[in-house]
Structures are given as C-alpha cells and as structure tokens.
Design an enzyme around this catalytic site. Structure first.
Site, PDB file in Angstrom:
ATOM      1  N   GLU A   2       3.171  -8.413   7.104  1.00  0.00           N
ATOM      2  CA  GLU A   2       1.941  -9.059   6.655  1.00  0.00           C
ATOM      3  C   GLU A   2       2.131 -10.027   5.488  1.00  0.00           C
ATOM      4  O   GLU A   2       1.448  -9.917   4.464  1.00  0.00           O
ATOM      5  CB  GLU A   2       0.888  -8.004   6.297  1.00  0.00           C
ATOM      6  CG  GLU A   2       0.490  -7.152   7.483  1.00  0.00           C
ATOM      7  CD  GLU A   2      -0.657  -6.193   7.183  1.00  0.00           C
ATOM      8  OE1 GLU A   2      -1.083  -6.095   6.014  1.00  0.00           O
ATOM      9  OE2 GLU A   2      -1.127  -5.543   8.117  1.00  0.00           O
ATOM     10  N   GLU A  24       0.476  -1.756  14.192  1.00  0.00           N
ATOM     11  CA  GLU A  24      -0.266  -0.798  13.366  1.00  0.00           C
ATOM     12  C   GLU A  24      -1.682  -0.705  13.897  1.00  0.00           C
ATOM     13  O   GLU A  24      -2.265  -1.724  14.302  1.00  0.00           O
ATOM     14  CB  GLU A  24      -0.379  -1.248  11.891  1.00  0.00           C
ATOM     15  CG  GLU A  24       0.877  -1.107  11.091  1.00  0.00           C
ATOM     16  CD  GLU A  24       0.703  -1.518   9.622  1.00  0.00           C
ATOM     17  OE1 GLU A  24      -0.425  -1.437   9.079  1.00  0.00           O
ATOM     18  OE2 GLU A  24       1.717  -1.927   9.026  1.00  0.00           O
ATOM     19  N   TYR A  84      -7.071  -3.305  12.378  1.00  0.00           N
ATOM     20  CA  TYR A  84      -7.813  -2.096  11.998  1.00  0.00           C
ATOM     21  C   TYR A  84      -9.281  -2.247  12.362  1.00  0.00           C
ATOM     22  O   TYR A  84     -10.165  -2.120  11.521  1.00  0.00           O
ATOM     23  CB  TYR A  84      -7.623  -1.830  10.495  1.00  0.00           C
ATOM     24  CG  TYR A  84      -6.230  -1.304  10.193  1.00  0.00           C
ATOM     25  CD1 TYR A  84      -5.965   0.051  10.255  1.00  0.00           C
ATOM     26  CD2 TYR A  84      -5.189  -2.167   9.891  1.00  0.00           C
ATOM     27  CE1 TYR A  84      -4.689   0.545  10.008  1.00  0.00           C
ATOM     28  CE2 TYR A  84      -3.909  -1.692   9.648  1.00  0.00           C
ATOM     29  CZ  TYR A  84      -3.678  -0.330   9.707  1.00  0.00           C
ATOM     30  OH  TYR A  84      -2.419   0.164   9.473  1.00  0.00           O
ATOM     31  N   ASP A 119       0.810  -1.214   0.000  1.00  0.00           N
ATOM     32  CA  ASP A 119       0.000   0.000   0.000  1.00  0.00           C
ATOM     33  C   ASP A 119       0.851   1.275   0.000  1.00  0.00           C
ATOM     34  O   ASP A 119       0.668   2.145   0.829  1.00  0.00           O
ATOM     35  CB  ASP A 119      -0.910  -0.059   1.244  1.00  0.00           C
ATOM     36  CG  ASP A 119      -1.887   1.099   1.318  1.00  0.00           C
ATOM     37  OD1 ASP A 119      -2.333   1.568   0.264  1.00  0.00           O
ATOM     38  OD2 ASP A 119      -2.189   1.533   2.445  1.00  0.00           O
TER      39      ASP A 119
HETATM   40  C1  GCB Z   1      -1.555  -2.419   6.647  1.00  0.00           C
HETATM   41  C2  GCB Z   1      -0.249  -2.355   5.961  1.00  0.00           C
HETATM   42  C3  GCB Z   1       0.115  -0.947   5.552  1.00  0.00           C
HETATM   43  C4  GCB Z   1      -1.115  -0.251   4.990  1.00  0.00           C
HETATM   44  C5  GCB Z   1      -2.164  -0.170   6.081  1.00  0.00           C
HETATM   45  C6  GCB Z   1      -3.460   0.486   5.598  1.00  0.00           C
HETATM   46  O1  GCB Z   1      -1.869  -3.375   7.333  1.00  0.00           O
HETATM   47  O2  GCB Z   1       0.789  -2.931   6.708  1.00  0.00           O
HETATM   48  O3  GCB Z   1       1.138  -0.996   4.610  1.00  0.00           O
HETATM   49  O4  GCB Z   1      -0.827   1.028   4.491  1.00  0.00           O
HETATM   50  O5  GCB Z   1      -2.478  -1.466   6.507  1.00  0.00           O
HETATM   51  O6  GCB Z   1      -3.617   1.677   5.761  1.00  0.00           O
HETATM   52  O7  GCB Z   1      -4.282  -0.213   5.024  1.00  0.00           O
END
Ligand code: GCB
Length: 651
Positions: free
Chosen positions: A450, A539, A503, A206
């Site tokens: 990941e 994250e 997330y 990403d």
């Molecule tokens: C993740 C990735 C990261 C992305 C992020 C997102 O899990 O490790 O590279 O930018 O999520 O914002 O989706």
C-alpha cells in the site's frame, strides 16, 4: 486467457543470476558441517536503554569500550526478543532511540588459535539501525531490521591469548521518511501541552514498531578459503529436472568445486564440477505445494565440496543446500506452479506474539504451522517485512507457498519517494533476494504494501524497484500490494500479478454487508479490464473481539467477521473461475499495533487470537480451504491421506 507471459520465470539458467547484485558476499544460512562450526548466542544479554535527553550518552561515554555494567545499571534481556514487552516499564515499552546490548562469548580454543579458521559474527535481525563492536572495536553497521548481516571477526579474536570476546550492539529504532518502513519524528514544541524536548515516533503502518535483537546472534566458522554463496535455479524438461547452480568462493583463486545432488533418501542423482553448471535429474520429484500433490515439498540436497591449495596447505569446505525443483509462471489469468494452475488459499501473517513481540520463537513457529495445516492453507504473505530464515525453511519443508514481502510498508509521504529512499529500497531488495533466492517455497516477491501509488513520483519509484528486483531474479514474478483506485495506480503496469487489498463493509459502508458483493465484483472487473493480469485478493477482513456475539451480526462480533467473509467468498467463487488466483485473509492472528481509538489492544482482524485460539471465522475458513483443496487436488485420496498422514487433525 492467453499465455502471453507464460514461462517468463522458468529455468533461465544461472548466468543471469547475481550479475546485478551490488552487494558483496553471500549470506548462506550458517549450517554446521565437517568444515564449519556454529555457536548460538541466544539467552540473556546485558541491556541498557540510553535515556539521556540527547539519546547519545552511550556514544559520548563510549559504552562499547568497557563492560556495559561499568557504564551504569543494566537489565537482563532475552535474545531473541523485542525489548518492549518483557518489562514492567512503560518508558521502555515506548522507548525511541538507542538501546545497548552486550554479551560475553566464550570461544573454542581452535577458533582463536588456528589462523586457517575464519570466525564470523552473524546477526539475524536487529531492528532498526545497528552498530556492532567486538572487544570495543567497531566491526559492523547495518540498516534495516529484518535481514541478516555479518562481520568477519577472525583478526580480532585471533590477535592475542583470548578465550572470550565481548560483543556490544547498539540499536536505534527511530524511523525517518527515508527508512524502510518510513516514519517521522514529531517534535511537540507547545510547552503549555508538552514538556521541553518532547517528541513521538509517528508511523503510517498498522503494527507496533517492536525493536531489539529479534533473531539469533550466531558465531560460526569457515575455513579462510570458503564457499561464499550458492545460487540455484530450477527448470523442468519433460520429466527431467534441471538444476542450474552458480557457486562463489572467497580466499583463493585456485579452488576445485564438486557438486552432488542427493535425493531425499541420500542417493546421488547427479553430479558436476566447477563454479557453475546444470545438473539433470531424470524422473525428477518436483517440489509441489502442500495439498497439490501426493508427495508435496520434495527436497533434494545440493552438496558442494570445495578444495583449495593455499600457502598454508590444502583447505576444504563443504555446504549442503536444500533444493526443490519447481517452476513458476504467470499468464494473463493464471499463476502456474510446475505448469499447473495454483490458487493461493491462505493468510497474511505477522511476526508477533505476547511478551516476545517480534522475537523469534520455535514453539510459536511450530504452532503457527500446525494451524496453517489445520486450516488447509497453502500459502502466506510475509506481511509486511521478511520473516526469519527458519520460517522460510519450514515453508520449503512443508510446501507452504510464500509471497516474500520487503519492509516497504507505510510509504505514503512524498519525501519517502525520493532518491535516498529509492536507493535504500533497492539495497533492501538485494539483501532480501540474496537471502531467500534459493527457497522453492518463495514464488513471488512483493516490493511494497500500500504505497501511495497514485502520487506522481510513485510511478518511477515503483517501476525502478520492480525492474531492479526482476534483474536480480528473473525466475520469479514481482508484485506490490495496492489499495489504490485501479485507474490511478501508477505502478500496476509494471507488476506481474495485481495484489489488491479491500475492506468493504469495514472501512467503507461499515455495517452494510449487503454491498460487499457488488463492490467486490466491481473491484475485480475494473482491475482486470484495465490490466489483464491475474489478481490476488491480498487482504480482506473485519475487526473481531473473540467472544463478542451478535445475531443479526454487528461489527466487532464473531458473527460479523463470518458474514463478511462469506460475502467475499461468494464473489471469489465466481472470479476464481476467471482470473482471480488467490485469497489471503487479513489476518492469521490478532497482533499488536500503536495505541489509537481505532485499535482495542491491537488489531483484532485475526481469525485466531493473539494466543492462537480460533474465532468462529477460523472454522468457516477451514471448511472453505479444505473444499478448495479438494477441488484442485490431483486425486481424491490425496487431501485426505495428507491430512491424516502429516497432521494430527483429521477432516
Ligand atoms: C491494511 C494494511 C494492514 C492493516 C490492515 C487493517 O490495508 O495493509 O497492514 O493492518 O489494512 O487492518 O487496517
């Protein structure tokens, strides 16, 4: 809460070092000194993208044989910089294939005439695959965009009455299932929809695949007998600091080596001789992270002097390496620095900015570090690739702790877990450890972000990369960052620390902030119950368009980002008293990605905008990080005085 693995990475001594390295030669950062000169080739280079259908015209016509302008029109291209965003041309921004850089370098007379001088060309980063010629002669090839490589060009520049040399670099940004990061070229063959020969680069990560000469290109010299590599590991015995060193030289069998360790005032505190040994520093000043000690980031200087008798007469070389004395260890529930529990309160970053893309930039670097200190952040992860050496040096000097990640991001396809990928991944880890092993700020290696760690071949793959990394460096823990389910993750048994991304209320149950706490608690408890290893929330975050406001909070508003963070913090505050050892926000700043319906001009999960201005969440995080710093401080006065003394900002 046991101490099963405590001490595993402390002071194992120099003998274990380097033995597993398959790489030849060291990669010491080029420093000027009495025996070494350096010439930076930053500035404008000539540039040409190979727009031919095959992308191979440059090789067919051998563009490296003559000045590039003679092969066709060239552009002025700044180095360091990505080439993508400096122009007004969409074709160049999205270009996939070979681009050509060229620059004429004027050489000091001594470099071309003194046969006792070794002239080295060093490229800090060329993304992704690079071929280098000097005066039309092939001198180097390198795969991988985030680590330096070198070529000894002495013979070439000393072979005639030359006062300059022409450096040509061809760079290909194509990513395949076997590159790191991997990617796939998709050929679109339906001629009712696409022109003939149409293809696109597909990626599973990403961030925008910026390309070009991203870091400085440097010429430097050493004597022909020279200090090639230095490896330092440190330990502590009561209040005595232990500095284990191992020095490799090239050019002669008959060298004499002397080492002196100087303190920050330049006073000698220990000395030794020979290619390896241990220096003992009574009442040593330890290297402490920012906010963990009154005097963080204490650096000694290891001065290595080499003398040699050669056929051409006596030769001497000198190299000074900054050294921080500190230990790192992990228990079942703690991350220890110098034997004290360390809690990572920091960020994930990207090398990313307007116009320059991933090009190194001093003002940006200093701004980012000022923001980190303003935030009260004590750590970051180099998501998702190694950052510039100058970044690592600043971390050493400011006490910012680093989880050093390799470019193993987007490893999701089964074919990316095969032997070709694995061999390359092992080599990248060797290059990374070789480059960053002496940085006290680096406390852990991350071998991937990941990966599809639930796929069957991933188990062997991850186990092998982790084991190799531990053999290369037994002094630091190793991890990779997962987003798999705890029960399905095949690599987790091999890591020292569990780093987990999640997330909640963003990619799942979007809009439902009320479920975050329950889901996060379940996440931590499941991972800990299964593995009994310390956990870092590596994250978490929410997409936020600066200036969007909605109360009650709605997704993409600044209020939603703040509320989501607050929900995470409630659980983190419970679990950090047990086994959670860190929290790293995604992301420090907004950054560019591929275009997609999910991304509005890039990823907007930054707590700062891409231009480094704070969103509301930055203030929330700042309050939190300073509170965390105050809880873990040694003395009440420490945090305040550090903040007042070292930063233009006050609390
Ligand atoms: C993740 C990735 C990261 C992305 C992020 C997102 O899990 O490790 O590279 O930018 O999520 O914002 O989706």
């Amino acid at each position: 809460m046991g101490a099963r693995r405590a001490g595993a990475w402390t002071a194992l001594g120099p003998l274990l070092w380097g033995c597993a390295l398959a790489l030849r030669g060291g990669m010491l950062y080029p420093r000027e000194g009495p025996s070494r000169e350096r010439k930076d080739l930053d500035g404008l280079w000539s540039f040409r993208a190979d727009l031919s259908d095959s992308r191979r015209l440059g090789f067919e016509q051998q563009w490296y044989r003559r000045p590039l302008r003679e092969s066709g029109p060239t552009l002025d291209m700044p180095v360091p910089s990505s080439f993508n965003d400096v122009g007004q041309d969409a074709q160049l921004r999205n270009f996939v294939g070979w681009v050509w850089y060229e620059r004429e370098a004027v050489l000091p007379q001594r470099w071309t005439q003194d046969l006792g001088t070794r002239v080295v060309l060093r490229i800090g980063s060329a993304h992704y695959y690079a071929i280098v010629w000097v005066n039309g002669v092939h001198v180097a090839e390198h795969e991988g965009g985030h680590l330096p490589f070198e070529a000894d060009i002495s013979k070439l520049v000393q072979s005639g009455p030359l006062s300059s040399c022409r450096i040509t670099v061809a760079i290909n940004n194509t990513l395949t299932p076997h590159t790191l990061p991997p990617g796939t070229i998709l050929y679109k063959t339906d001629t009712s929809k696409y022109p003939k020969g149409y293809f696109v680069q597909d990626i599973n990560f990403d961030f925008f695949n910026y390309a070009g000469l991203h870091r400085s290109v440097i010429l430097y010299t050493t004597p022909t007998t020279y200090i090639d590599d230095i490896t330092v590991t440190t330990g502590v015995d009561q209040d005595t600091g232990l500095v284990n060193y191992q020095i490799l030289t090239q050019g002669s069998e008959h060298v004499r080596l002397e080492v002196r360790l100087l303190d920050a005032e330049g006073r000698e505190v220990a000395r030794g001789t020979g290619g390896q040994g241990q220096l003992q520093v009574p009442a040593a000043h330890l290297w402490w992270p920012y906010l963990m000690h009154e005097h963080p980031a204490y650096l000694y200087s290891l001065e290595v002097s080499m003398t040699a008798q050669t056929d051409a007469g006596p030769v001497s070389d000198f190299y000074a390496l900054p050294v921080g004395i500190r230990t790192v260890a992990v228990t079942e529930s703690q991350f220890l620095i110098n034997g004290k529990p360390f809690y990572f309160h920091g960020v994930n970053k990207h090398e990313d900015a307007d116009v320059r893309g991933k090009g190194f930039d001093w003002p940006l670097l200093v701004k980012d570090f000022n923001l980190l200190r303003w935030l009260g952040a004590n750590a970051f992860r180099t998501s998702h690739y190694p950052y510039a050496e100058e970044v690592m040096q600043l971390c050493d000097r400011q006490g910012i702790v680093v989880i050093d990640e390799c470019p193993g991001v987007g490893i999701v396809l089964p074919q990316s877990f095969g032997n070709a990928s694995l061999q390359h991944h092992l080599r990248v880890m060797e290059e990374l450890v070789r480059r960053d092993k002496n940085h006290p700020a680096v406390v852990m290696w991350s071998v991937a972000n990941e990966p599809s760690s639930f796929l069957k071949p991933a188990g062997y793959y991850l186990k092998t990369v982790i084991a190799h990394t531990k053999a290369l460096d037994p002094t630091r823990p190793v991890t990779y960052v997962t987003n798999s389910n705890y029960a399905a993750d095949l690599g987790a048994p091999y890591v020292d620390v569990i780093c987990v991304n999640s997330y909640y209320s963003w990619y799942h149950d979007y809009g439902h902030l009320e479920v975050v706490q329950l889901q996060l608690r379940t996440q931590f408890e499941s991972w800990y119950r299964t593995y009994q290893k310390p956990i870092i929330q590596s994250e978490y975050g929410a997409e936020t368009i600066a200036g969007f406001h909605e109360d009650p909070p709605l997704m993409f508003s600044e209020e939603y980002q703040k509320s989501l963070l607050e929900q995470y913090h409630l659980v983190l505050d419970q679990k950090r008293k047990e086994y959670v050892v860190g929290e790293l926000i995604w992301n420090f700043a907004d950054f560019m990605t591929n275009q997609s319906p999910q991304r509005a001009l890039g990823n907007k999960k930054g707590i700062f905008t891409r231009q480094r201005q704070p969103k509301s969440a930055a203030f929330l995080l700042r309050d939190r990080y300073w509170k965390l710093a105050n809880e873990t401080r040694y003395h009440r006065s420490v945090v305040k005085s550090q903040c007042l003394g070292n930063s233009p900002f006050t609390q």
